[in-house]
Enzyme design. Structure first.
Site, PDB file in Angstrom:
ATOM      1  N   LYS A  98       6.057 -33.638 -11.184  1.00  9.89           N
ATOM      2  CA  LYS A  98       6.643 -33.214  -9.919  1.00  9.89           C
ATOM      3  C   LYS A  98       6.928 -34.462  -9.083  1.00  9.89           C
ATOM      4  O   LYS A  98       6.013 -35.212  -8.736  1.00  9.89           O
ATOM      5  CB  LYS A  98       5.656 -32.282  -9.203  1.00  9.89           C
ATOM      6  CG  LYS A  98       6.179 -31.642  -7.939  1.00  9.89           C
ATOM      7  CD  LYS A  98       5.142 -30.654  -7.404  1.00  9.89           C
ATOM      8  CE  LYS A  98       5.605 -29.977  -6.116  1.00  9.89           C
ATOM      9  NZ  LYS A  98       4.599 -29.006  -5.630  1.00  9.89           N
ATOM     10  N   GLN A 126      11.536 -32.099  -7.381  1.00  8.40           N
ATOM     11  CA  GLN A 126      12.123 -31.590  -8.611  1.00  8.40           C
ATOM     12  C   GLN A 126      11.147 -31.841  -9.749  1.00  8.40           C
ATOM     13  O   GLN A 126      10.295 -32.731  -9.681  1.00  8.40           O
ATOM     14  CB  GLN A 126      13.485 -32.206  -8.895  1.00  8.40           C
ATOM     15  CG  GLN A 126      13.513 -33.637  -9.316  1.00  8.40           C
ATOM     16  CD  GLN A 126      14.956 -34.121  -9.538  1.00  8.40           C
ATOM     17  OE1 GLN A 126      15.908 -33.617  -8.968  1.00  8.40           O
ATOM     18  NE2 GLN A 126      15.118 -35.119 -10.405  1.00  8.40           N
ATOM     19  N   SER A 183      12.917 -27.440  -2.420  1.00 10.85           N
ATOM     20  CA  SER A 183      13.173 -28.211  -1.202  1.00 10.85           C
ATOM     21  C   SER A 183      12.267 -29.429  -1.078  1.00 10.85           C
ATOM     22  O   SER A 183      12.592 -30.379  -0.379  1.00 10.85           O
ATOM     23  CB  SER A 183      12.993 -27.318   0.028  1.00 10.85           C
ATOM     24  OG  SER A 183      11.672 -26.794   0.067  1.00 10.85           O
ATOM     25  N   ALA A 190      13.803 -27.865 -12.990  1.00 17.84           N
ATOM     26  CA  ALA A 190      13.627 -27.051 -11.784  1.00 17.84           C
ATOM     27  C   ALA A 190      13.701 -27.961 -10.570  1.00 17.84           C
ATOM     28  O   ALA A 190      13.384 -29.157 -10.651  1.00 17.84           O
ATOM     29  CB  ALA A 190      12.287 -26.318 -11.814  1.00 17.84           C
ATOM     30  N   ASP A 236      -0.005 -18.508  -1.696  1.00 17.94           N
ATOM     31  CA  ASP A 236       1.411 -18.224  -1.924  1.00 17.94           C
ATOM     32  C   ASP A 236       1.621 -17.664  -3.334  1.00 17.94           C
ATOM     33  O   ASP A 236       2.268 -18.292  -4.177  1.00 17.94           O
ATOM     34  CB  ASP A 236       2.233 -19.502  -1.725  1.00 17.94           C
ATOM     35  CG  ASP A 236       3.719 -19.223  -1.584  1.00 17.94           C
ATOM     36  OD1 ASP A 236       4.090 -18.053  -1.355  1.00 17.94           O
ATOM     37  OD2 ASP A 236       4.518 -20.171  -1.711  1.00 17.94           O
TER      38      ASP A 236
END
Length: 595
Positions: free
Chosen positions: A164, A144, A141, A138, A309
């Site tokens: 990450k 990854q 912005s 994945a 979020d």
């Protein structure tokens, strides 16, 4: 770790998943202020041209604005997503487009990821991970994601994790974009353009986003706190491995589940497949939707730490209607006063008391201008009433019935009266709007009134249980003791000082006042016994059941139910008032008759 019995079957085959495109050289975009200004001038000129020719198209306007932010890329995407919060200023179509902003995220080579990991963690990858998937599964912005397995210790199980890794050169690129945005905003401020937008607050929000997005340690800290809180919601949060979490690297537990975003995509393309998957994994979509909504309310009002979020990509479905929340990079907290007002606003909406809801909504504003507040209040109440009426209609879109729909109805009133909206309120709204992305499919027939009332009932029950715990009872007694001590140390001396004039003018008025106060204390004492009886009747009926008589029972039954914590407050205030009255009587009698 997630128990195997909760790991669901896949809903999308791995071979059908789109692989992340990896490029050797990532372009870093450099935007000049002049280009940004020119691009927006062209955009606004097109809008005016369409209006002049009678071909105004709100959706086209919204789409073109989204395309501008996507063209700019970088931190402009984040800025656009923040602007999407301003539902009080922009049309719904514009907010929807900005909320869906996506920047095509290309992957970067593994060697760059390796260099970042080893630089941050201070050791070769082989010394940290037993295996590491070089191909990212994945990309976004900011970073990854890679799959990996932590190096196994003696007598320990293998731990599958996700790593990450922040994109290279991101801090410098974001800093350049942020500087350009600030220059552009300062230009708008100097031109006095839309001053009620509160541009300074917008820049402050961008600064905060810049700081938190580029330091994964914030997300790690939020993850630990959310994991602790959501444990009581029976919601799982991945374990963050603090030892391996640094500014540009985050390592957390891998969750083998189904992303809500994949669930929704499949639902839209193959409803039968989703029905089969639900049956295979014992998943009730309505139950999941209701749990999500109730949990968000609990996060806001009880935990005071909420996920900011909750879009479908941050929710992972498990078996038996369980789910996991991920990506704690965006969380929010509220100060006590704001939380109280917002809670009252939500309850007023659920009770259908729209004038009261309007009053609370106005209180949530910042620097409310000298508008005709009574008129604003009436217009707001009318908007809420319109939302309430529509929410009862069958076949209406989810958005119009949702809690966000209530806000939409009053946004025009807010805009017309140039009432600045609190950014804190906008962030809470963002959480509900993000969650709506899932709820519109899970709970298409949502009844906001019922679900808020259900939350209140459950919250009262939790508060009662919590108040009966020994440690909380001790804390309440200590607080009462501290209050009495403060009274003795602070209030009583002031009362004595205020009675000094009686020493100079000893007369019958002192005796009269003492008699009146003593009578009042006697009435209060009698009333206190009655109040205590009602408290025991409502909260601990088994205690007073032997002395309960029919006549008294009939009277007490007519009284409104009061929550436990409010009873505690009433009893404490009553006791303190009784003590103050007696103290005043003693002071007056000493002044009259001497010590």
């Amino acid at each position: 770790m997630i128990k195997k019995k909760y790991i669901p079957t896949p809903i999308v085959e791995k071979k059908k998943r789109k692989k992340v495109k990896v490029v050797e050289n990532l372009e870093t975009r450099r935007l000049s202020t002049l280009y940004v200004i020119w691009r927006f001038l062209v955009y606004f000129a097109r809008i005016q041209y369409r209006k002049f020719t009678g071909k105004a198209d709100v959706q086209k306007t919204a789409t073109q604005l989204r395309e501008i932010f996507e063209e700019f890329g970088g931190f402009w995407v984040k800025a656009g997503q923040i602007l999407a919060l301003r539902t009080d200023l922009f049309p719904q179509e514009v907010c929807d487009e900005l909320r869906s902003l996506q920047y095509e995220a290309l992957g970067f080579p593994f060697e760059i990821a390796r260099s970042t990991i080893e630089s941050e963690l201070g050791a070769p990858i082989e010394k940290i991970f037993e295996s590491f998937d070089e191909e990212p599964f994945a990309a976004a912005s900011i970073a990854q994601i890679h799959r990996a397995v932590l190096l196994k210790k003696k007598n320990k199980k293998k731990i599958s994790v996700v790593v990450k890794v922040q994109r290279p050169g991101l801090a410098d690129a974001f800093k350049r974009d942020l500087d350009v945005i600030k220059i552009f905003v300062n230009l708008l401020v100097s031109l006095n353009f839309a001053t009620y937008f509160r541009w300074n607050d917008f820049v402050a929000e961008l600064d905060k986003t810049f700081k938190e997005e580029l330091d994964f340690r914030y997300e790690a800290a939020n993850g630990r706190r959310m994991k602790k809180n959501l444990k009581f919601h029976k919601i799982y949060v991945p374990t963050v491995y603090q030892k391996y979490c640094k500014r540009r690297v985050l390592v957390m537990e891998f969750i083998d589940g189904v992303l809500m975003s994949d669930y929704i995509k499949t639902l839209l393309s193959d409803r039968a497949r989703v029905k089969q998957w639900d049956d295979e994994n014992d998943v009730d979509s309505k139950e999941v939707g209701e749990k999500l909504f109730l949990s968000l309310l609990r996060q806001i009002f009880e935990d005071n730490l909420y996920h900011g979020d909750l879009h479908p990509g941050n929710i992972i479905l498990l078996r038996k209607s369980k789910f996991v929340l991920i990506d704690m990079g965006s969380t929010g907290t509220l100060d006590a006063e704001f939380r109280r007002i917002y809670f009252n606003y939500i309850n007023a909406l659920s009770e259908g008391d729209f004038p009261k809801a309007s009053d609370y909504y106005i209180q949530l504003g910042v620097d409310v201008p000298k508008a005709n507040i009574p008129r604003v209040r009436v217009d707001m109440a009318r908007g809420f009433d319109s939302w309430s009426a529509k929410s009862e209609l069958k076949g209406l879109s989810y958005r119009e019935k949702s809690l966000g729909g209530a806000t939409q109805e009053v946004n025009q009133v807010i805009f017309e009266n140039e009432i600045p909206t609190n950014w804190t309120l906008l962030k809470i709204s963002r959480s509900f709007f993000a969650l709506d992305g899932s709820l519109q499919y899970l709970l298409p027939e949502l009844n906001t009134f019922k679900i808020i009332k259900k939350y209140n009932k459950e919250a009262d029950r939790r508060a009662l249980i919590n108040s009966l715990r020994p440690e909380n009872i001790r804390a309440s007694l200590k607080q009462l003791s501290d209050t009495v001590s403060q009274y003795n140390d602070l209030i009583l001396p002031q009362l004595r000082q205020q009675t000094i004039p009686f020493e100079l003018t000893v007369n019958r008025s002192a005796t009269t006042l003492a008699v009146i106060l003593r009578s009042l204390s006697s009435v209060l004492l009698i009333g206190g016994f009655g109040t205590l009886y009602v408290f025991l009747y409502q909260q601990y009926f088994e205690i007073i059941q032997p002395i309960n008589v029919e006549v008294v029972d009939e009277v007490v039954r007519q009284l409104p139910y009061i929550p436990y914590l409010e009873w505690v407050g009433i009893l404490i205030v009553g006791g303190l008032t009784f003590r103050v009255l007696l103290a005043c009587v003693n002071i007056l009698e000493r002044k009259e008759f001497g010590n």
